[in-house]
Scaffold this motif. Structure first.
Motif, short mmCIF file in Angstrom:
data_model
loop_
_atom_site.label_atom_id
_atom_site.label_comp_id
_atom_site.label_asym_id
_atom_site.label_seq_id
_atom_site.Cartn_x
_atom_site.Cartn_y
_atom_site.Cartn_z
N UNK A 1 46.82 48.23 22.67
CA UNK A 1 46.53 46.90 23.17
C UNK A 1 46.91 46.83 24.65
N UNK A 2 46.10 46.13 25.44
CA UNK A 2 46.36 45.98 26.86
C UNK A 2 47.59 45.10 27.09
N UNK A 3 48.30 45.41 28.16
CA UNK A 3 49.48 44.63 28.54
C UNK A 3 49.04 43.30 29.15
N UNK A 4 49.78 42.24 28.85
CA UNK A 4 49.51 40.91 29.41
C UNK A 4 49.91 40.93 30.88
N UNK A 5 48.99 40.66 31.77
CA UNK A 5 49.22 40.71 33.21
C UNK A 5 49.63 39.33 33.70
N UNK A 6 50.75 39.24 34.43
CA UNK A 6 51.23 37.95 34.93
C UNK A 6 51.31 37.90 36.45
N UNK A 7 51.08 39.04 37.13
CA UNK A 7 51.10 39.10 38.60
C UNK A 7 49.74 39.60 39.07
N UNK A 8 49.26 39.07 40.17
CA UNK A 8 47.99 39.47 40.75
C UNK A 8 48.06 40.93 41.20
N UNK A 9 47.11 41.76 40.77
CA UNK A 9 47.13 43.16 41.18
C UNK A 9 46.81 43.34 42.67
N UNK A 10 46.26 42.32 43.30
CA UNK A 10 45.90 42.43 44.71
C UNK A 10 47.03 42.00 45.64
N UNK A 11 47.62 40.81 45.37
CA UNK A 11 48.64 40.27 46.30
C UNK A 11 50.00 40.07 45.67
N UNK A 14 51.60 34.93 41.54
CA UNK A 14 51.71 34.53 40.14
C UNK A 14 50.34 34.16 39.59
N UNK A 15 49.99 34.72 38.45
CA UNK A 15 48.74 34.38 37.78
C UNK A 15 48.97 33.22 36.82
N UNK A 16 47.95 32.41 36.62
CA UNK A 16 48.00 31.29 35.67
C UNK A 16 46.88 31.50 34.67
N UNK A 17 47.12 31.13 33.44
CA UNK A 17 46.06 31.15 32.44
C UNK A 17 45.18 29.93 32.69
N UNK A 18 43.87 30.14 32.76
CA UNK A 18 42.97 29.03 33.04
C UNK A 18 41.98 28.77 31.91
N UNK A 19 41.96 29.63 30.93
CA UNK A 19 41.05 29.42 29.80
C UNK A 19 41.69 29.95 28.53
N UNK A 20 41.63 29.15 27.49
CA UNK A 20 42.07 29.56 26.16
C UNK A 20 40.88 29.45 25.23
N UNK A 21 40.73 30.41 24.36
CA UNK A 21 39.59 30.40 23.44
C UNK A 21 40.01 30.65 22.01
N UNK A 22 39.37 29.94 21.09
CA UNK A 22 39.62 30.11 19.65
C UNK A 22 38.73 31.23 19.13
N UNK A 23 39.34 32.23 18.52
CA UNK A 23 38.57 33.35 17.98
C UNK A 23 37.81 32.96 16.72
N UNK A 89 64.28 29.82 37.96
CA UNK A 89 64.69 29.31 39.27
C UNK A 89 63.53 29.33 40.25
N UNK A 90 62.63 30.31 40.12
CA UNK A 90 61.46 30.38 40.99
C UNK A 90 60.57 29.17 40.81
N UNK A 91 60.40 28.72 39.57
CA UNK A 91 59.60 27.53 39.29
C UNK A 91 60.28 26.31 39.87
N UNK A 92 61.58 26.20 39.68
CA UNK A 92 62.33 25.05 40.22
C UNK A 92 62.25 25.03 41.74
N UNK A 93 62.38 26.18 42.37
CA UNK A 93 62.32 26.27 43.83
C UNK A 93 60.96 25.78 44.33
N UNK A 94 59.88 26.20 43.67
CA UNK A 94 58.53 25.80 44.08
C UNK A 94 58.35 24.29 43.93
N UNK A 95 58.87 23.71 42.85
CA UNK A 95 58.78 22.26 42.67
C UNK A 95 59.49 21.53 43.81
N UNK A 96 60.67 22.01 44.19
CA UNK A 96 61.40 21.39 45.29
C UNK A 96 60.65 21.51 46.61
#
Length: 121
Positions: A1-11, A14-23, A89-96
């Protein structure tokens, strides 16, 4: 199974999930979905957390399961906890940063609202 990617391979952003689908029925949801901190851990850290849960949170059982000493397991757990805290803490820092930009007039209320939604209110 492929690894879940959470960081952009280019820059490395942080990646965000933008679509969820029901199988089952094919329904799709579009939006900005937060990726839980646990899924942002490395595969090794996630495997450790999974083994820890399967060991009912017992460091002694983990040491036996992994065939290492209790202090080794304790240190590894402390490292994983540190990484989780760093992610949060990264999320909290961004909110601030967003709220500071709003207060200083660098963002409008609408822009701040959108930015906060992206980082997960």
């Amino acid at each position: 199974m492929a690894r879940f990617v959470v960081r952009c391979p280019s820059c490395d952003g942080e990646l965000r999930a933008t679509r969820l689908g029901c199988q089952t029925c094919g329904t799709n949801l579009d939006g900005q979905f937060e990726i839980p901190a646990l899924l942002q851990l490395s595969p090794d850290d996630l495997a450790f957390v999974t083994a820890f849960v399967r060991s009912s949170g017992s460091l002694k059982a983990m040491a036996q399961r992994l065939q290492v000493s209790y202090p080794t397991v304790r240190n590894r757990l402390d490292e994983v906890i540190g990484r989780l805290e760093s992610l949060e803490q990264g999320v909290q820092r961004r909110r601030h940063e967003i709220l500071d930009a709003l207060e200083n007039g660098r963002l409008s209320a609408k822009e701040a609202e959108e930015a906060l939604r992206k980082v997960g209110l």
